[in-house]
Structure formats: C-alpha cells, structure tokens
Design an enzyme around this catalytic site. Sequence first.
Site, short mmCIF file in Angstrom:
data_model
loop_
_atom_site.label_atom_id
_atom_site.label_comp_id
_atom_site.label_asym_id
_atom_site.label_seq_id
_atom_site.Cartn_x
_atom_site.Cartn_y
_atom_site.Cartn_z
CE LYS A 13 59.67 55.58 48.33
NZ LYS A 13 59.83 55.95 46.90
CB SER A 54 61.77 52.94 45.34
OG SER A 54 61.25 54.26 45.26
CB SER A 88 59.50 55.17 42.80
OG SER A 88 60.69 54.47 42.60
#
Length: 491
Positions: free
Chosen positions: A74, A149, A173
């Site tokens: 990420k 997210s 997330s």
Amino acid sequence: MHTKTIKELSELLQKKEVSAVQLATHFLDRIEKSDLNAFLHVDRALTLAQAAEADKRIAAGTATPLTGVPIAHKDIFVTQGWRSTAGSKMLANYTSPFDATVVQKMLDAGMVNLGKLNCDEFAMGSSNENSAFGAVKNPWDKAAVPGGSSGGSAAAVAARLAPGVTGTDTGGSIRQPASFCGITGIKPTYGRASRFGMIAFASSLDQAGPMAQTAEDCALLLSTMTGFDERDSTSLTAEQGNAAEDFTRDLNKPLAGLRIGVPKEYFGEGLAADVEKAVRAALAKFVELGATLVDISLPNTALSIPAYYMIAPAEASSNLSRFDGVRYGHRAEGYKDLQDMYKKSRAEGFGPEVQRRIMVGTYILCHGYYDAYYLKAQKIRRKITQDFANVLGSQCDVIMGPVAPTVAWDLGSKADDPVANYLADIFTLSTSLAGLPGMSIPCGFGEGEKNAKRPVGLQIIGNYFAEAKLLNVAHQFQQATDWHKRAPSGI
Ligand code: GLN
C-alpha cells in the site's frame, strides 16, 4: 501461475520449478495490462533486480519460505526507490530515503516488491475514491468501489495481480476492502506490527496487516511483518506478548468446542438482507464444524462512529501538520509571505476529505471544545473496549458478524456524501478503537442482478494477541468452503 497461493508459489520456488524472475515477470505483465488503477508506481528494473537476488539466494540455499514470492505495498508504506505518495498530491513527488519496517522485514525475507498500491488519501476513506490519483475499480464489477482505504491492495489480490499485499487498518481499511473484493485480510492487535515508515493517519489506531487469497497465506505474511521495533514508540515488546510467532502453528486445529459470540448490534437495522443471509450461512457452517453460537451484546457499537470520527481526525490534524511545504510536501508557487505559502501549499496539496478531517480535528482539540468532544470521545472509546472485555474469554472465544452493512456500492454513488461513508464503517470501527485483532474472509455474494457478483465478507474478531486463533478459525472455514477460491470472471 497467478491463481496460485503464496504457499503454493513458495513450494514451486523452493523446488526450483519456477524462478523468482519468471514469477515477477508474469505478475508485472499482468499489472501492465490491468485497467483497475490498483497500482500507482511500478518499476520493472527494480523489481527484477530484487527477483534476481532472490534467485541467487535460493540457489545458495539461504532462502526463507518467502524468498522470491512477490508482494506489493500500500502506498502508505515508505519504500526506498519507489515513490511513496499516500495517495496524496501533497506527496506526489516524494521518495523516501529509507524503507518502512514492514517493507524491510519482507525484503529481508527475500520477498520481491511488485510496486505500490493505490489507496484513499492518507488512508482516509472507505471507497478508494479519495485518492488523488483516481479511483480503483472493483475487479468483480468495474462499476463498484473496491472498498478502502486499502482499495488498490484488495483489488490487486482479487484480480491476481499480486499473490499477497500489505494494507493498513485504522478503522477497517484492511477488513472492509477485503470484504468488498472477496479476499482474506487480517488487522493484528494494535502494536504488533511496527508503524515506523507507515505514513501516519491516526497513530493510536493505525495498524499494518496482510491481505491475500487465504488465511494460510495471511499467516505466513503476518509472521514476517510483526515483532517489536524500537523505532515505533507504541510497538509492543516480546515481554508484552509480541515475541516472534509462527502464525501458521494452529491452522489445523479442529474447531470443536469453539464458542462464537454473535453480537445482536451487528445484525440490527441497516444490515442488508443479502449480507445477513451470507453471514448467517457462514455461522451455520461453523456450527457444522463443531462450534456453538452464543448471543452476545456490544451495547456501545453505534457510538463507535461519533467516537472514531472525533479521535481519528484529532490525531490526523496533528500528524498532518508536518506537510507544510517546508518540512514535507508540495510547495505552492507565487505566495506573498510565509503564512500565505503554508495556506496555499496545504490548500493545493490536500484533497477535500483530508481538509475536512484536519478542520474537524483542529476544531475539537481547541480550548473550549476539547472536553465536550475529544475527551468525551475518549471516554466512549474506553466503554467500547470494556464491551469486548465483558464477553471475550468469559462468554465466547471469538466474535463473528458482517464486515460492512452492504456489499460494495457503485462508484460515485457516495462520493459526495462523507457521512454515508462514515456510517458504513459501523462494524469495523469498534475493533480498532479497542485495539483488537480482526479479520475478513469471503463467505458469499450479494443477491439480485447487481449484487450477485459482489462479494460478502465475514468478520472474525478475537482477543488481544489471538491472531493465531483467528487464522485457525478462518483456515478451517476455508478448508470446508470454496468462497476464497472464486475469482472474478476472466482472471
Ligand atoms: N473508513 C475509515 C476512515 O475513513 C477507516 C479508514 C482506515 O482504516 N484507514 O477513516
């Protein structure tokens, strides 16, 4: 090759039936052809150099089981060599001089970095639509959000662009995008994985974790990611329970006698009928596997939304003050004086959701409002933590319920409605506020023409340091079902 799990790829690499360079090339080719916008930065030469190193290690007999296995991070984790943007224009041109601890640990194990994954700006969001670099499409249905997210992370695994990825979870997330994309993800106990080099959102909540096709793969990755790190002041020490662990150790334990707490607050108003059906079917499967269901109550669940949306923005307003165009981040051109430079740089660099949270956070920390908002939210946080302490251990071993009230929604449908996004976090925020481990595993699909191709996730929550138990429970379910093996059509 791309449909194989990390466990399977690891075996092929060790037997030298495939090389790390071949594997990396295969995934890089898939990433190049993908139209999901899951990856923000790819650097073929860097990836292939890491893969070549991994092959040398395998030949020399110094490999770990993960050597040569591809991973992607990420874009919240800083990485040497790749840009690290946190999905923000503020950091559009930022490259870090060092690696995040989690990234470093995976490199040390010989894993090969495929690149950086799209996410909501500074991990603020539930749909990945808050990324400054465009939304990510859900591989199951390109009209749907992938969740957020860690939306790029979840989409990459679902589309088999990477066998495993890292994500971060501040209020859901990892779990929510895993649920929306039909993959497996685990957020460990707060303090298990180092936050060093993870671009901070809300430091008392932020936690890193793995996402992959299976619980077994998550166990392998988690064993590599966790452990005390002196560079993170809230990292837990071995004495506190964070010694190096093999999280695969309990995978094969039978579930006979397992007590599953089913919180009534997770099955109330707002839960879509199709999601409830899939989750209840999963619970029935666990009963077949020898578990018993226990009705429990987590009475302060609904308060998790106002509490989280006070505490997280308060911490964010402080963490994001460093992005001022001087110490870090984008600097505007054509300013009058220093104040003007700060103002313009921050107005240009931050997107609307991030600006909203900085303003909310700053407001509630102000003298005069602090007690009414921030302090009160902290008191609610304590009560939520107590809710779990009242049931975990005494009444049940794990808690199960939905991850989100609905399947993935349509891209754009809630993009202008922040409160609608916040409300959808109802089932994941409490776990984060309490610092407990939580995971999401695929357990079915929605219903009706649109939802039938959109996955449903089952949430499993456990006590502090019970990750091995969660992974055991998830693995046993995955041995008895095939939801985790389904892939979007055309994969
Ligand atoms: N959806 C939540 C938020 O917008 C959680 C985000 C996260 O876990 N990083 O803050």
